[in-house]
Scaffold this motif. Structure first.
Motif, PDB file in Angstrom:
ATOM      1  N   PHE A   1       0.848  -1.194   0.000  1.00 60.04           N
ATOM      2  CA  PHE A   1       0.000   0.000   0.000  1.00 60.04           C
ATOM      3  C   PHE A   1       0.880   1.239   0.000  1.00 60.04           C
ATOM      4  O   PHE A   1       1.716   1.422   0.884  1.00 60.04           O
ATOM      5  N   LEU A   2       0.701   2.089  -1.028  1.00 60.60           N
ATOM      6  CA  LEU A   2       1.466   3.326  -1.151  1.00 60.60           C
ATOM      7  C   LEU A   2       0.584   4.525  -0.833  1.00 60.60           C
ATOM      8  O   LEU A   2      -0.608   4.564  -1.189  1.00 60.60           O
ATOM      9  N   GLU A   3       1.176   5.500  -0.179  1.00 56.14           N
ATOM     10  CA  GLU A   3       0.513   6.783   0.063  1.00 56.14           C
ATOM     11  C   GLU A   3       1.584   7.862   0.082  1.00 56.14           C
ATOM     12  O   GLU A   3       2.606   7.718   0.768  1.00 56.14           O
ATOM     13  N   ASP A   4       1.366   8.917  -0.706  1.00 62.31           N
ATOM     14  CA  ASP A   4       2.321  10.036  -0.775  1.00 62.31           C
ATOM     15  C   ASP A   4       3.742   9.576  -1.064  1.00 62.31           C
ATOM     16  O   ASP A   4       4.710  10.075  -0.477  1.00 62.31           O
ATOM     17  N   GLY A   5       3.877   8.602  -1.967  1.00 64.67           N
ATOM     18  CA  GLY A   5       5.202   8.175  -2.401  1.00 64.67           C
ATOM     19  C   GLY A   5       5.947   7.295  -1.428  1.00 64.67           C
ATOM     20  O   GLY A   5       7.155   7.093  -1.589  1.00 64.67           O
ATOM     21  N   VAL A   6       5.257   6.764  -0.440  1.00 67.60           N
ATOM     22  CA  VAL A   6       5.875   5.901   0.557  1.00 67.60           C
ATOM     23  C   VAL A   6       5.114   4.579   0.608  1.00 67.60           C
ATOM     24  O   VAL A   6       3.884   4.569   0.514  1.00 67.60           O
ATOM     25  N   ILE A   7       5.841   3.453   0.751  1.00 67.15           N
ATOM     26  CA  ILE A   7       5.169   2.182   1.033  1.00 67.15           C
ATOM     27  C   ILE A   7       4.844   2.175   2.517  1.00 67.15           C
ATOM     28  O   ILE A   7       5.727   1.996   3.367  1.00 67.15           O
ATOM     29  N   VAL A   8       3.581   2.405   2.819  1.00 64.43           N
ATOM     30  CA  VAL A   8       3.130   2.499   4.202  1.00 64.43           C
ATOM     31  C   VAL A   8       3.054   1.122   4.846  1.00 64.43           C
ATOM     32  O   VAL A   8       3.370   0.945   6.021  1.00 64.43           O
ATOM     33  N   GLU A   9       2.633   0.137   4.044  1.00 61.54           N
ATOM     34  CA  GLU A   9       2.455  -1.221   4.580  1.00 61.54           C
ATOM     35  C   GLU A   9       2.624  -2.220   3.454  1.00 61.54           C
ATOM     36  O   GLU A   9       2.179  -1.988   2.330  1.00 61.54           O
ATOM     37  N   GLN A  10       3.267  -3.342   3.749  1.00 66.04           N
ATOM     38  CA  GLN A  10       3.357  -4.425   2.787  1.00 66.04           C
ATOM     39  C   GLN A  10       3.363  -5.749   3.526  1.00 66.04           C
ATOM     40  O   GLN A  10       3.817  -5.849   4.666  1.00 66.04           O
ATOM     41  N   GLY A  11       2.825  -6.753   2.863  1.00 66.79           N
ATOM     42  CA  GLY A  11       2.751  -8.078   3.466  1.00 66.79           C
ATOM     43  C   GLY A  11       1.972  -8.998   2.560  1.00 66.79           C
ATOM     44  O   GLY A  11       1.760  -8.702   1.381  1.00 66.79           O
ATOM     45  N   THR A  12       1.530 -10.113   3.094  1.00 75.18           N
ATOM     46  CA  THR A  12       0.705 -11.012   2.297  1.00 75.18           C
ATOM     47  C   THR A  12      -0.616 -10.334   1.960  1.00 75.18           C
ATOM     48  O   THR A  12      -1.054  -9.405   2.666  1.00 75.18           O
ATOM     49  N   ALA A  13      -1.249 -10.788   0.891  1.00 77.86           N
ATOM     50  CA  ALA A  13      -2.548 -10.215   0.520  1.00 77.86           C
ATOM     51  C   ALA A  13      -3.547 -10.372   1.655  1.00 77.86           C
ATOM     52  O   ALA A  13      -4.315  -9.445   1.958  1.00 77.86           O
ATOM     53  N   GLU A  14      -3.536 -11.513   2.292  1.00 77.34           N
ATOM     54  CA  GLU A  14      -4.463 -11.766   3.395  1.00 77.34           C
ATOM     55  C   GLU A  14      -4.255 -10.766   4.523  1.00 77.34           C
ATOM     56  O   GLU A  14      -5.213 -10.186   5.056  1.00 77.34           O
ATOM     57  N   GLN A  15      -2.992 -10.548   4.894  1.00 75.76           N
ATOM     58  CA  GLN A  15      -2.712  -9.652   6.016  1.00 75.76           C
ATOM     59  C   GLN A  15      -3.073  -8.206   5.682  1.00 75.76           C
ATOM     60  O   GLN A  15      -3.786  -7.535   6.441  1.00 75.76           O
ATOM     61  N   VAL A  16      -2.585  -7.698   4.538  1.00 77.25           N
ATOM     62  CA  VAL A  16      -2.779  -6.287   4.223  1.00 77.25           C
ATOM     63  C   VAL A  16      -4.241  -5.962   3.945  1.00 77.25           C
ATOM     64  O   VAL A  16      -4.758  -4.922   4.374  1.00 77.25           O
ATOM     65  N   LEU A  17      -4.940  -6.849   3.250  1.00 82.37           N
ATOM     66  CA  LEU A  17      -6.295  -6.535   2.800  1.00 82.37           C
ATOM     67  C   LEU A  17      -7.383  -6.924   3.793  1.00 82.37           C
ATOM     68  O   LEU A  17      -8.488  -6.387   3.725  1.00 82.37           O
ATOM     69  N   THR A  18      -7.105  -7.830   4.690  1.00 84.22           N
ATOM     70  CA  THR A  18      -8.140  -8.230   5.662  1.00 84.22           C
ATOM     71  C   THR A  18      -7.801  -7.841   7.091  1.00 84.22           C
ATOM     72  O   THR A  18      -8.700  -7.717   7.922  1.00 84.22           O
ATOM     73  N   ALA A  19      -6.519  -7.633   7.398  1.00 85.56           N
ATOM     74  CA  ALA A  19      -6.137  -7.240   8.762  1.00 85.56           C
ATOM     75  C   ALA A  19      -4.994  -6.230   8.717  1.00 85.56           C
ATOM     76  O   ALA A  19      -3.915  -6.470   9.267  1.00 85.56           O
ATOM     77  N   PRO A  20      -5.212  -5.086   8.058  1.00 86.74           N
ATOM     78  CA  PRO A  20      -4.126  -4.104   7.928  1.00 86.74           C
ATOM     79  C   PRO A  20      -3.701  -3.562   9.285  1.00 86.74           C
ATOM     80  O   PRO A  20      -4.532  -3.325  10.170  1.00 86.74           O
ATOM     81  N   ARG A  21      -2.406  -3.346   9.428  1.00 86.75           N
ATOM     82  CA  ARG A  21      -1.860  -2.877  10.697  1.00 86.75           C
ATOM     83  C   ARG A  21      -1.881  -1.347  10.794  1.00 86.75           C
ATOM     84  O   ARG A  21      -1.928  -0.791  11.898  1.00 86.75           O
ATOM     85  N   GLU A  22      -1.795  -0.675   9.638  1.00 85.57           N
ATOM     86  CA  GLU A  22      -1.662   0.774   9.631  1.00 85.57           C
ATOM     87  C   GLU A  22      -3.007   1.472   9.442  1.00 85.57           C
ATOM     88  O   GLU A  22      -3.836   1.033   8.629  1.00 85.57           O
ATOM     89  N   ALA A  23      -3.200   2.566  10.172  1.00 86.86           N
ATOM     90  CA  ALA A  23      -4.463   3.308  10.071  1.00 86.86           C
ATOM     91  C   ALA A  23      -4.687   3.835   8.655  1.00 86.86           C
ATOM     92  O   ALA A  23      -5.818   3.841   8.154  1.00 86.86           O
ATOM     93  N   ALA A  24      -3.610   4.268   7.980  1.00 90.82           N
ATOM     94  CA  ALA A  24      -3.746   4.791   6.617  1.00 90.82           C
ATOM     95  C   ALA A  24      -4.245   3.709   5.668  1.00 90.82           C
ATOM     96  O   ALA A  24      -5.056   3.988   4.768  1.00 90.82           O
ATOM     97  N   THR A  25      -3.778   2.487   5.840  1.00 88.43           N
ATOM     98  CA  THR A  25      -4.246   1.374   5.007  1.00 88.43           C
ATOM     99  C   THR A  25      -5.722   1.117   5.263  1.00 88.43           C
ATOM    100  O   THR A  25      -6.500   0.903   4.325  1.00 88.43           O
ATOM    101  N   ARG A  26      -6.105   1.132   6.522  1.00 89.96           N
ATOM    102  CA  ARG A  26      -7.516   0.891   6.858  1.00 89.96           C
ATOM    103  C   ARG A  26      -8.406   1.962   6.252  1.00 89.96           C
ATOM    104  O   ARG A  26      -9.491   1.654   5.730  1.00 89.96           O
ATOM    105  N   ARG A  27      -7.969   3.224   6.295  1.00 87.19           N
ATOM    106  CA  ARG A  27      -8.776   4.296   5.709  1.00 87.19           C
ATOM    107  C   ARG A  27      -8.913   4.115   4.205  1.00 87.19           C
ATOM    108  O   ARG A  27     -10.011   4.279   3.643  1.00 87.19           O
ATOM    109  N   PHE A  28      -7.805   3.780   3.538  1.00 86.03           N
ATOM    110  CA  PHE A  28      -7.858   3.594   2.083  1.00 86.03           C
ATOM    111  C   PHE A  28      -8.793   2.442   1.722  1.00 86.03           C
ATOM    112  O   PHE A  28      -9.624   2.568   0.808  1.00 86.03           O
ATOM    113  N   LEU A  29      -8.674   1.322   2.406  1.00 83.27           N
ATOM    114  CA  LEU A  29      -9.506   0.159   2.086  1.00 83.27           C
ATOM    115  C   LEU A  29     -10.979   0.454   2.355  1.00 83.27           C
ATOM    116  O   LEU A  29     -11.848  -0.005   1.600  1.00 83.27           O
TER     117      LEU A  29
END
Length: 247
Positions: free
Chosen positions: A212-240
């Motif tokens: 997951f990228l935001e403002d030119g930074v990789i904010v979070e990366q991991g398995t599809a399951e982890q990032v898309l169903t249990a994101p650790r970062e608030a920015a990822t959760r807001r985007f999803l």
């Protein structure tokens, strides 16, 4: 552990005073599918263009196998021969047939004889369900067919790495599935793919890893399951949450 096929370290890119990529670190292993997600302007497309040397990198390195693509001594055209890229716009030459579009680079860049290049192209078109469209011009094809032809063109040079930049975003909704099915088939065949996409469900089922990228930074990366169903970062959760509201 084997070295990743694609290694990006400290990659920076800016236009004038505006930073677009801020110290990107990313690995893509051979045979992996890695999906880049994020809003418009997050840097996904610029990252792909830097990998393919369509943009000049301001700082950092990009390695493909044992070669540093960002080495200024390296001929960028030689480097690009190892990479296939497909954009959201099909970029097919309108005055050429589908077959001629696909065989152009193998013949003129790689020196493949016409007969051999056409045999390879027809094999790809058959695999992608376009065998009957070889002699047609692009304007006679649907959007989904044109994008599949663009994928065939990228595959024709037998690249080590495929880059897909939002390849379904210009398609009507009913045509999206046929193109994503092609990508899923390429994964099954073991190709290495780095793709920007806004298709979250597709990324969940096909990607080995999601960034997951935001403002030119990789904010979070991991398995599809982890990032898309249990994101650790608030920015990822807001985007999803916004992405799911739009779907």
């Amino acid at each position: 552990m084997s070295r990743p096929l694609l290694r990006i370290r400290g990659l920076r890119k800016q236009y004038g005073s505006r930073p677009v990529l801020r110290s990107i670190d990313l690995d893509v292993a051979e045979h992996q599918v890695v999906c880049l997600i994020g809003g418009s302007g997050s840097g996904k497309s610029t990252l792909l263009r830097c990998v393919d040397l369509l943009e000049v990198v301001d700082d950092g390195t990009v390695h493909l196998g044992d070669s540093e693509l960002t080495d200024p001594r390296l001929d960028p055209d030689v480097a690009r021969r190892r990479i296939g890229i497909v954009f959201q716009a099909y970029n097919l030459f309108p005055h050429l047939s589908v077959l001629d579009n696909i065989t152009l680079a193998p013949r003129q860049v790689h020196g493949v004889p016409r007969k051999q290049a056409e045999a390879r192209a027809l094999e790809l078109l058959d695999r992608l369900g376009l065998a009957d469209k070889a002699r047609e011009h692009p304007d006679r094809l649907s959007g989904g067919q044109q994008q599949r032809a663009a994928i065939a063109r990228a595959l024709a040079t037998e690249p080590e790495l495929l880059l897909f930049d939002e390849i379904t975003s210009a398609l009507d909704p009913e045509l999206v599935g046929e193109v994503l099915d092609v990508v899923a088939d390429l994964k099954q065949r073991g190709l290495t793919i780095l793709m920007a996409t806004h298709e979250m469900d597709f990324a969940r089922h096909v990607a080995d890893r999601v960034c997951f990228l935001e403002d030119g930074v990789i904010v979070e990366q991991g398995t599809a399951e982890q990032v898309l169903t249990a994101p650790r970062e608030a920015a990822t959760r807001r985007f999803l949450a916004r992405a799911l509201d739009r779907s």
